[in-house]
Motif scaffolding. Structure first.
Motif, PDB file in Angstrom:
ATOM      1  N   PRO A 184     -20.552  34.182 -32.084  1.00  0.00           N
ATOM      2  CA  PRO A 184     -19.960  34.811 -30.895  1.00  0.00           C
ATOM      3  C   PRO A 184     -20.294  36.289 -30.721  1.00  0.00           C
ATOM      4  CG  PRO A 184     -18.306  34.475 -32.594  1.00  0.00           C
ATOM      5  CD  PRO A 184     -19.532  33.763 -33.062  1.00  0.00           C
ATOM      6  N   ASP A 185     -20.697  36.955 -31.795  1.00  0.00           N
ATOM      7  CA  ASP A 185     -20.923  38.399 -31.720  1.00  0.00           C
ATOM      8  C   ASP A 185     -22.391  38.788 -31.724  1.00  0.00           C
ATOM      9  OD1 ASP A 185     -18.126  38.889 -31.779  1.00  0.00           O
ATOM     10  OD2 ASP A 185     -18.149  38.595 -33.956  1.00  0.00           O
ATOM     11  N   ASP A 186     -23.283  37.805 -31.708  1.00  0.00           N
ATOM     12  CA  ASP A 186     -24.711  38.126 -31.781  1.00  0.00           C
ATOM     13  C   ASP A 186     -25.497  37.101 -30.961  1.00  0.00           C
ATOM     14  OD1 ASP A 186     -27.419  38.556 -32.530  1.00  0.00           O
ATOM     15  OD2 ASP A 186     -26.759  39.494 -34.398  1.00  0.00           O
ATOM     16  N   ILE A 187     -25.847  37.480 -29.740  1.00  0.00           N
ATOM     17  CA  ILE A 187     -26.560  36.558 -28.853  1.00  0.00           C
ATOM     18  C   ILE A 187     -27.926  36.192 -29.414  1.00  0.00           C
ATOM     19  CG2 ILE A 187     -27.739  36.438 -26.613  1.00  0.00           C
ATOM     20  CD1 ILE A 187     -25.272  37.744 -25.400  1.00  0.00           C
ATOM     21  N   ARG A 188     -28.603  37.136 -30.039  1.00  0.00           N
ATOM     22  CA  ARG A 188     -29.925  36.844 -30.591  1.00  0.00           C
ATOM     23  C   ARG A 188     -29.836  35.772 -31.670  1.00  0.00           C
ATOM     24  NH1 ARG A 188     -33.097  38.367 -34.864  1.00  0.00           N
ATOM     25  NH2 ARG A 188     -35.370  38.375 -34.471  1.00  0.00           N
ATOM     26  N   ASP A 189     -28.909  35.926 -32.593  1.00  0.00           N
ATOM     27  CA  ASP A 189     -28.755  34.918 -33.650  1.00  0.00           C
ATOM     28  C   ASP A 189     -28.310  33.578 -33.063  1.00  0.00           C
ATOM     29  OD1 ASP A 189     -29.563  36.649 -35.596  1.00  0.00           O
ATOM     30  OD2 ASP A 189     -27.567  37.048 -36.404  1.00  0.00           O
ATOM     31  N   ALA A 190     -27.472  33.631 -32.040  1.00  0.00           N
ATOM     32  CA  ALA A 190     -27.016  32.397 -31.397  1.00  0.00           C
ATOM     33  C   ALA A 190     -28.196  31.646 -30.790  1.00  0.00           C
ATOM     34  CB  ALA A 190     -25.984  32.714 -30.325  1.00  0.00           C
ATOM     35  N   CYS A 191     -29.082  32.378 -30.123  1.00  0.00           N
ATOM     36  CA  CYS A 191     -30.244  31.741 -29.500  1.00  0.00           C
ATOM     37  C   CYS A 191     -31.204  31.175 -30.544  1.00  0.00           C
ATOM     38  CB  CYS A 191     -30.960  32.735 -28.592  1.00  0.00           C
ATOM     39  SG  CYS A 191     -30.030  33.175 -27.106  1.00  0.00           S
ATOM     40  N   LEU A 192     -31.363  31.877 -31.647  1.00  0.00           N
ATOM     41  CA  LEU A 192     -32.209  31.370 -32.726  1.00  0.00           C
ATOM     42  C   LEU A 192     -31.598  30.116 -33.346  1.00  0.00           C
ATOM     43  CD1 LEU A 192     -33.243  34.715 -34.464  1.00  0.00           C
ATOM     44  CD2 LEU A 192     -34.671  33.247 -33.022  1.00  0.00           C
ATOM     45  N   HIS A 193     -30.281  30.094 -33.455  1.00  0.00           N
ATOM     46  CA  HIS A 193     -29.592  28.919 -33.985  1.00  0.00           C
ATOM     47  C   HIS A 193     -29.747  27.735 -33.022  1.00  0.00           C
ATOM     48  CE1 HIS A 193     -26.668  26.672 -36.319  1.00  0.00           C
ATOM     49  NE2 HIS A 193     -25.984  26.428 -35.212  1.00  0.00           N
ATOM     50  N   TYR A 194     -29.604  28.006 -31.745  1.00  0.00           N
ATOM     51  CA  TYR A 194     -29.815  26.978 -30.712  1.00  0.00           C
ATOM     52  C   TYR A 194     -31.189  26.348 -30.864  1.00  0.00           C
ATOM     53  CZ  TYR A 194     -31.621  25.779 -25.986  1.00  0.00           C
ATOM     54  OH  TYR A 194     -32.258  25.206 -24.917  1.00  0.00           O
ATOM     55  N   GLU A 195     -32.217  27.169 -31.008  1.00  0.00           N
ATOM     56  CA  GLU A 195     -33.569  26.642 -31.157  1.00  0.00           C
ATOM     57  C   GLU A 195     -33.720  25.860 -32.454  1.00  0.00           C
ATOM     58  OE1 GLU A 195     -38.196  28.167 -31.651  1.00  0.00           O
ATOM     59  OE2 GLU A 195     -36.712  29.511 -30.741  1.00  0.00           O
ATOM     60  N   ALA A 196     -33.203  26.385 -33.551  1.00  0.00           N
ATOM     61  CA  ALA A 196     -33.363  25.726 -34.848  1.00  0.00           C
ATOM     62  C   ALA A 196     -32.692  24.354 -34.864  1.00  0.00           C
ATOM     63  CB  ALA A 196     -32.781  26.609 -35.946  1.00  0.00           C
ATOM     64  N   GLN A 197     -31.519  24.245 -34.248  1.00  0.00           N
ATOM     65  CA  GLN A 197     -30.784  22.992 -34.246  1.00  0.00           C
ATOM     66  C   GLN A 197     -31.363  21.986 -33.258  1.00  0.00           C
ATOM     67  OE1 GLN A 197     -28.009  22.202 -36.322  1.00  0.00           O
ATOM     68  NE2 GLN A 197     -28.896  23.980 -37.332  1.00  0.00           N
ATOM     69  N   ARG A 198     -31.819  22.460 -32.157  1.00  0.00           N
ATOM     70  CA  ARG A 198     -32.210  21.576 -31.046  1.00  0.00           C
ATOM     71  C   ARG A 198     -33.685  21.185 -31.091  1.00  0.00           C
ATOM     72  NH1 ARG A 198     -31.192  17.823 -27.933  1.00  0.00           N
ATOM     73  NH2 ARG A 198     -31.717  17.927 -25.741  1.00  0.00           N
ATOM     74  N   ARG A 199     -34.522  22.064 -31.597  1.00  0.00           N
ATOM     75  CA  ARG A 199     -35.969  21.875 -31.519  1.00  0.00           C
ATOM     76  C   ARG A 199     -36.460  20.552 -32.134  1.00  0.00           C
ATOM     77  NH1 ARG A 199     -40.076  26.407 -31.446  1.00  0.00           N
ATOM     78  NH2 ARG A 199     -42.096  25.373 -31.589  1.00  0.00           N
ATOM     79  N   PRO A 200     -36.025  20.170 -33.336  1.00  0.00           N
ATOM     80  CA  PRO A 200     -36.533  18.908 -33.893  1.00  0.00           C
ATOM     81  C   PRO A 200     -36.217  17.699 -33.023  1.00  0.00           C
ATOM     82  CG  PRO A 200     -35.417  20.221 -35.579  1.00  0.00           C
ATOM     83  CD  PRO A 200     -35.119  20.865 -34.264  1.00  0.00           C
ATOM     84  N   ILE A 201     -35.062  17.705 -32.367  1.00  0.00           N
ATOM     85  CA  ILE A 201     -34.672  16.593 -31.492  1.00  0.00           C
ATOM     86  C   ILE A 201     -35.572  16.549 -30.269  1.00  0.00           C
ATOM     87  CG2 ILE A 201     -32.796  15.668 -30.090  1.00  0.00           C
ATOM     88  CD1 ILE A 201     -30.878  17.156 -32.049  1.00  0.00           C
ATOM     89  N   VAL A 202     -35.790  17.711 -29.666  1.00  0.00           N
ATOM     90  CA  VAL A 202     -36.624  17.767 -28.457  1.00  0.00           C
ATOM     91  C   VAL A 202     -38.074  17.411 -28.784  1.00  0.00           C
ATOM     92  CG1 VAL A 202     -37.489  19.267 -26.627  1.00  0.00           C
ATOM     93  CG2 VAL A 202     -35.106  19.443 -27.357  1.00  0.00           C
ATOM     94  N   GLU A 203     -38.570  17.904 -29.928  1.00  0.00           N
ATOM     95  CA  GLU A 203     -39.949  17.602 -30.312  1.00  0.00           C
ATOM     96  C   GLU A 203     -40.161  16.098 -30.501  1.00  0.00           C
ATOM     97  OE1 GLU A 203     -41.515  21.659 -32.539  1.00  0.00           O
ATOM     98  OE2 GLU A 203     -40.533  20.099 -33.735  1.00  0.00           O
ATOM     99  N   LYS A 204     -39.170  15.426 -31.070  1.00  0.00           N
ATOM    100  CA  LYS A 204     -39.278  13.979 -31.269  1.00  0.00           C
ATOM    101  C   LYS A 204     -39.375  13.243 -29.935  1.00  0.00           C
ATOM    102  CE  LYS A 204     -36.903  10.092 -33.487  1.00  0.00           C
ATOM    103  NZ  LYS A 204     -35.722   9.690 -34.300  1.00  0.00           N
ATOM    104  N   LEU A 205     -38.528  13.620 -28.981  1.00  0.00           N
ATOM    105  CA  LEU A 205     -38.576  12.981 -27.666  1.00  0.00           C
ATOM    106  C   LEU A 205     -39.830  13.374 -26.894  1.00  0.00           C
ATOM    107  CD1 LEU A 205     -34.838  13.088 -26.627  1.00  0.00           C
ATOM    108  CD2 LEU A 205     -36.271  11.056 -26.747  1.00  0.00           C
ATOM    109  N   ALA A 206     -40.286  14.602 -27.091  1.00  0.00           N
ATOM    110  CA  ALA A 206     -41.511  15.042 -26.419  1.00  0.00           C
ATOM    111  C   ALA A 206     -42.710  14.232 -26.903  1.00  0.00           C
ATOM    112  CB  ALA A 206     -41.743  16.530 -26.659  1.00  0.00           C
ATOM    113  N   ARG A 207     -42.745  13.934 -28.196  1.00  0.00           N
ATOM    114  CA  ARG A 207     -43.836  13.090 -28.721  1.00  0.00           C
ATOM    115  C   ARG A 207     -43.782  11.694 -28.110  1.00  0.00           C
ATOM    116  NH1 ARG A 207     -42.625  15.879 -33.586  1.00  0.00           N
ATOM    117  NH2 ARG A 207     -41.236  14.196 -34.268  1.00  0.00           N
ATOM    118  N   ALA A 208     -42.576  11.139 -28.023  1.00  0.00           N
ATOM    119  CA  ALA A 208     -42.426   9.814 -27.420  1.00  0.00           C
ATOM    120  C   ALA A 208     -42.853   9.830 -25.957  1.00  0.00           C
ATOM    121  CB  ALA A 208     -40.979   9.348 -27.549  1.00  0.00           C
ATOM    122  N   ALA A 209     -42.513  10.914 -25.253  1.00  0.00           N
ATOM    123  CA  ALA A 209     -42.886  11.035 -23.843  1.00  0.00           C
ATOM    124  C   ALA A 209     -44.397  11.115 -23.684  1.00  0.00           C
ATOM    125  CB  ALA A 209     -42.224  12.268 -23.236  1.00  0.00           C
TER     126      ALA A 209
END
Length: 381
Positions: A298-323
């Protein structure tokens, strides 16, 4: 108190705005959308049977509101050489894009999101001072284009052509219809999204598109030619146009998901070929993942955005490969159409590499029984 600006009033932008404002009522959330309220392009959007699971786990109320407005079916149908092949157990649902947007607009407005329609931001300098900018403005995102190098964006296009229509013809299931004409081979993805309307996407290889004269025909004549090509499928119904222009599908990927106080979601960040029916789901999942990451830091937007990417990226990459695997299959439709109807259906359902025979037997026992019985007689011609 945070000041949040969301650029883009599509499903991802509206859903993030609603989520954040509903959970953090003291924050100010403003959505800028270039189109008028109640306006949209396109027709229905499709979700797989499990696509609402992610939403229901975190936001059951919104999931229930969307689900109540959906058309649902349990099979996919393929039509080839006049024969219909049912792929049982491959369930999907659909909702009108406008109906989904109106629902999300109502949700956002109800929690106090400031909605700015008919507002075109011509540069990032037009964005008011804020703590966080969420770029949800699609493939042509102003934010991403302005900082393309910083987001490490790549963009390319498929060679195949497609055009998006609607029709009043009612289809019982999501159907893939393949036809061979004097111009070449064409296929249509079509499914109902309301009791009265269906989506109808026409797709073809470039050679067929050129031979049919679509590079020279105006919008009305092109629609008429599509109606002629799929006259049997449409059964006397007309196609309905809404910015229905022939396009090449854009492959877009940003290798960096945030820059400064700006973060990308939905089609502004990545695209997924429409043939896997996951674009809207991915966009709304991005919104939820970003909200959760911001709450985790909540106190660091930069770290929050990096966390968003780290958590979400493997899921999106898997679906992107399928697409990409799915899109590659469609690039070879003229070759696939040399197969028998059953072999074409098998090739289609296994195209992304995510479904093997064991999974297919469990998912579609009716189809696999029929396919197994006919297999010795179904060699490619």
């Amino acid at each position: 108190m945070k000041r949040v600006v969301v650029v883009g009033g599509g499903p991802s932008g509206l859903y993030f705005a609603y989520l954040w404002k509903s959970r953090h009522p003291a924050d100010t959330v403003t959505v800028f959308e270039q189109n008028a309220e109640g306006a949209t392009f396109g027709f229905g959007v499709v979700f797989s049977a499990r696509a609402m699971d992610f939403l229901r786990a975190e936001d059951a109320e919104t999931a229930d509101l969307i689900t109540a407005r959906m058309e649902t079916w349990s099979d996919i149908t393929l039509v080839h050489r006049g024969e219909r092949v049912a792929l049982d157990g491959v369930a999907f649902s659909a909702i009108g894009r406008l109906e989904l947007l109106l629902l999300l607009q109502e949700r956002a407005r109800g929690v106090g999101v400031n909605m700015r329609f008919n507002t075109t931001l011509r540069s990032v300098e037009d964005i008011p001072e804020c703590d966080l900018i969420v770029a949800a403005d699609g493939v042509n995102s102003l934010i991403r284009r302005t900082f393309e190098g910083d987001f490490q964006t790549t963009l390319s296009y498929l060679d195949e052509k497609f055009v998006w229509f609607g029709t009043t013809k009612h289809f019982e299931t999501l159907t893939q219809t393949f036809v061979e004409t004097e111009f070449g081979t064409f296929n249509a993805h079509h499914y109902r999204y309301s009791p009265a309307m269906s989506t109808f996407i026409v797709e073809c290889d470039r050679a067929s598109w050129l031979k049919a004269g679509f590079d020279r025909l105006g919008a009305d004549d092109a629609k008429t030619r599509c109606e002629q090509i799929f006259a049997e499928t449409l059964d006397g119904h007309s196609l309905v146009a809404n910015k229905s222009n022939w396009r090449n599908f854009p492959w877009l990927w940003s290798n960096r998901w945030s820059h400064g106080n700006m973060v990308l979601i939905g089609d502004a960040l990545h695209t997924a070929h429409y043939s896997i029916g996951s674009g809207t789901r991915l966009a709304m999942e991005d919104s939820l993942a970003l909200a959760m990451a911001l709450e985790a830091y909540p106190d660091d937007i930069r770290d929050a955005c990096l966390h968003y990417e780290a958590q979400r990226r493997p899921i999106v990459e898997k679906l992107a490969r399928a697409a990409r695997e799915s899109a590659a299959w469609y690039a070879n439709v003229p070759e696939h159409m040399r197969l028998s109807p059953l072999d074409l259906a098998y090739s289609y359902i296994t195209r992304s590499g995510r479904i093997d025979d064991d999974r297919l037997r469990a998912m579609s026992p009716g189809f696999m029984a029929r396919y197994g019985d006919a297999r010795p007689r179904s060699a490619a011609e």
